[in-house]
Write a protein that holds these residues in place. Structure first.
Motif, mmCIF file in Angstrom:
data_model
loop_
_atom_site.group_PDB
_atom_site.id
_atom_site.type_symbol
_atom_site.label_atom_id
_atom_site.label_comp_id
_atom_site.label_asym_id
_atom_site.label_seq_id
_atom_site.Cartn_x
_atom_site.Cartn_y
_atom_site.Cartn_z
ATOM 1 N N ASP A 45 80.456 58.684 -51.162
ATOM 2 C CA ASP A 45 80.502 59.195 -49.798
ATOM 3 C C ASP A 45 81.917 59.179 -49.203
ATOM 4 O O ASP A 45 82.113 59.603 -48.071
ATOM 5 C CB ASP A 45 79.558 58.365 -48.917
ATOM 6 C CG ASP A 45 79.040 59.140 -47.716
ATOM 7 O OD1 ASP A 45 78.946 60.382 -47.798
ATOM 8 O OD2 ASP A 45 78.735 58.503 -46.698
ATOM 9 N N HIS A 48 83.211 62.407 -47.552
ATOM 10 C CA HIS A 48 82.640 62.665 -46.227
ATOM 11 C C HIS A 48 83.221 61.703 -45.187
ATOM 12 O O HIS A 48 83.613 62.111 -44.094
ATOM 13 C CB HIS A 48 81.121 62.528 -46.276
ATOM 14 C CG HIS A 48 80.460 62.551 -44.934
ATOM 15 N ND1 HIS A 48 80.344 63.699 -44.182
ATOM 16 C CD2 HIS A 48 79.899 61.562 -44.198
ATOM 17 C CE1 HIS A 48 79.732 63.419 -43.045
ATOM 18 N NE2 HIS A 48 79.452 62.125 -43.035
ATOM 19 N N ALA A 51 86.955 62.577 -44.465
ATOM 20 C CA ALA A 51 87.275 64.009 -44.374
ATOM 21 C C ALA A 51 88.276 64.326 -43.266
ATOM 22 O O ALA A 51 89.069 65.255 -43.389
ATOM 23 C CB ALA A 51 85.997 64.821 -44.179
ATOM 24 N N ARG A 61 88.066 62.918 -51.428
ATOM 25 C CA ARG A 61 87.203 63.981 -51.980
ATOM 26 C C ARG A 61 87.225 63.935 -53.502
ATOM 27 O O ARG A 61 86.178 64.029 -54.153
ATOM 28 C CB ARG A 61 87.674 65.356 -51.474
ATOM 29 C CG ARG A 61 86.852 66.525 -52.002
ATOM 30 C CD ARG A 61 87.437 67.862 -51.592
ATOM 31 N NE ARG A 61 88.871 68.007 -51.833
ATOM 32 C CZ ARG A 61 89.410 68.225 -53.041
ATOM 33 N NH1 ARG A 61 88.648 68.313 -54.107
ATOM 34 N NH2 ARG A 61 90.722 68.346 -53.175
#
Length: 198
Positions: A45, A48, A51, A61
């Motif tokens: 995760d 996310h 980000a 990422r």
């Protein structure tokens, strides 16, 4: 392959990472350990979570894209693993999919398929999607509710009538084990035991 050793698993159950190394070594995959690294669902995760961070968004990422659960690493080797185990895992196993795997990473069916390929008779208990009550620190911070969830899950797991309960998250191994005499093992340990002696 880089192995995230996990936060408490190496201390509570060091055989899990050793079994992982042996199984992957048999498949020709060498592990490099990253000590004190955390939860796979969180690592997946990162993209996310970071980000909006200009310094870390791209790096996060990439890390998320590279992160794999052990079942995702082993799945492409299913044929080789089946040939190596030759049905030696001739046991009735109840699979307890932890929330981190089935809800967090959205991985369903992979571990069961790997265990079946190795010769196990794999069952899911009733309401297998429900939490066992461990949930990280939940079992420490909410002991009464946690024990109630555990006892309900253990009753369902035992009702499946298997010789062993298999799971993959350290909390989902140790928490149910405290409520049952049926052995609760990490699924990779079962695969490791089914490999031919070196």
């Amino acid at each position: 392959m880089l192995l995230l050793e996990g936060c408490v698993q190496p201390v509570m159950s060091p055989n899990i990472n050793a079994a992982t190394a042996r199984v992957l070594d048999a498949l020709g995959v060498q592990l490099i350990a990253a000590p004190k690294a955390g939860c796979g669902v969180t690592v997946k995760d990162y993209g996310h979570l970071l980000a909006g961070d200009p310094a870390y968004a791209d790096k996060a990422r990439i890390v998320s894209e590279l992160a794999r659960d052990l079942s995702e690493v082993i799945e492409p080797f299913a044929g080789e693993l089946t040939a190596m185990t030759r049905g030696r895992l001739d046991r009735r196993v109840t699979w307890h999919p932890p929330c981190t795997l089935q809800h967090g990473q959205k991985i369903r069916g992979k571990v069961e398929a790997i265990l079946r390929e190795a010769g196990a008779d794999v069952k899911l208990c009733a309401d297998s999607h429900l939490c066992c009550g461990s949930a990280g620190t939940y079992s420490l911070l909410q002991p009464v509710l946690s024990k109630r969830l555990r006892d309900a899950k253990v009753a369902r797991l035992e009702a499946a009538g298997s010789e062993v309960i298999a799971s993959t998250n350290i909390g989902c191994l140790t928490h149910p084990q405290a409520g049952t005499k049926v052995p609760v093992r990490h699924w990779i340990e079962l695969i490791d035991q089914a490999l031919p002696a070196a």
